[in-house]
Design an enzyme around this catalytic site. Sequence first.
Site, PDB file in Angstrom:
ATOM      1  N   GLU A  35       1.221  -1.240  -0.385  1.00 11.48           N
ATOM      2  CA  GLU A  35       0.260  -0.260  -0.470  1.00 11.48           C
ATOM      3  C   GLU A  35       1.084   1.065  -0.150  1.00 11.48           C
ATOM      4  O   GLU A  35       2.194   1.558   1.145  1.00 11.48           O
ATOM      5  CB  GLU A  35      -1.145   0.209   1.287  1.00 11.48           C
ATOM      6  CG  GLU A  35      -2.176  -1.041   1.493  1.00 11.48           C
ATOM      7  CD  GLU A  35      -2.935  -0.901   2.055  1.00 11.48           C
ATOM      8  OE1 GLU A  35      -2.581   0.247   2.585  1.00 11.48           O
ATOM      9  OE2 GLU A  35      -3.936  -2.139   2.698  1.00 11.48           O
ATOM     10  N   HIS A  93      -4.524   6.490   0.231  1.00 10.57           N
ATOM     11  CA  HIS A  93      -3.301   5.037  -0.207  1.00 10.57           C
ATOM     12  C   HIS A  93      -4.642   4.463  -0.948  1.00 10.57           C
ATOM     13  O   HIS A  93      -5.272   4.431  -1.058  1.00 10.57           O
ATOM     14  CB  HIS A  93      -3.519   4.511   2.003  1.00 10.57           C
ATOM     15  CG  HIS A  93      -4.919   4.115   2.130  1.00 10.57           C
ATOM     16  ND1 HIS A  93      -6.199   4.618   3.364  1.00 10.57           N
ATOM     17  CD2 HIS A  93      -5.014   2.870   2.299  1.00 10.57           C
ATOM     18  CE1 HIS A  93      -6.992   4.091   3.096  1.00 10.57           C
ATOM     19  NE2 HIS A  93      -6.557   2.930   3.168  1.00 10.57           N
ATOM     20  N   HIS A  95      -5.431   0.217  -2.338  1.00  6.02           N
ATOM     21  CA  HIS A  95      -5.214  -0.580  -1.555  1.00  6.02           C
ATOM     22  C   HIS A  95      -5.353  -2.251  -3.283  1.00  6.02           C
ATOM     23  O   HIS A  95      -5.766  -2.159  -3.789  1.00  6.02           O
ATOM     24  CB  HIS A  95      -6.787  -1.356  -1.278  1.00  6.02           C
ATOM     25  CG  HIS A  95      -7.269  -1.528  -0.514  1.00  6.02           C
ATOM     26  ND1 HIS A  95      -8.619  -1.110   0.593  1.00  6.02           N
ATOM     27  CD2 HIS A  95      -6.986  -0.032   0.146  1.00  6.02           C
ATOM     28  CE1 HIS A  95      -9.006  -0.358   1.400  1.00  6.02           C
ATOM     29  NE2 HIS A  95      -7.588   0.005   1.794  1.00  6.02           N
TER      30      HIS A  95
END
Length: 147
Positions: A35, A93, A95
């Site tokens: 990530e 962020h 995934h």
Amino acid sequence: MSHPDSDNTLHLTASVRDALLDHAREGAEREPPEEICGVLAGERGLPDRATGARHVPNVATHPRTAYELDPAATMATIDRIEDAGDEAVGFYHSHPETDPVPSATDRARATWEGYVYVIVSPPDAVRAYRYTGDGFANLRLQVERSE
């Protein structure tokens, strides 16, 4: 006059969207995937508008499935954003292996109430949320042409 649901919208320049996707793809291509994370710069208000993205190192113990913004780098990044006359709008962020929806870890670690949290999943999914203190509210994403 503001639009009635302007507090439910994040304006994002096309260049920032592209930068987030590029950064997320870099993390996804690592072995194992990681990530990535950072701070969104721009204008807070109704609606919020993100015009810049600044990378911050992910210092999580298990970066494949979690992110933790490096605390000192995050504060230094926010200081640089403010010194340039912008505001920290929120955070982003990725995934790399799952959908761009807040995980249990994301919910447990969120602390900036009222701020935007963007989650990016390669190759091209971008979703925005506002942390309410109790959880995440979906935001409509409006991509603008870059200036």
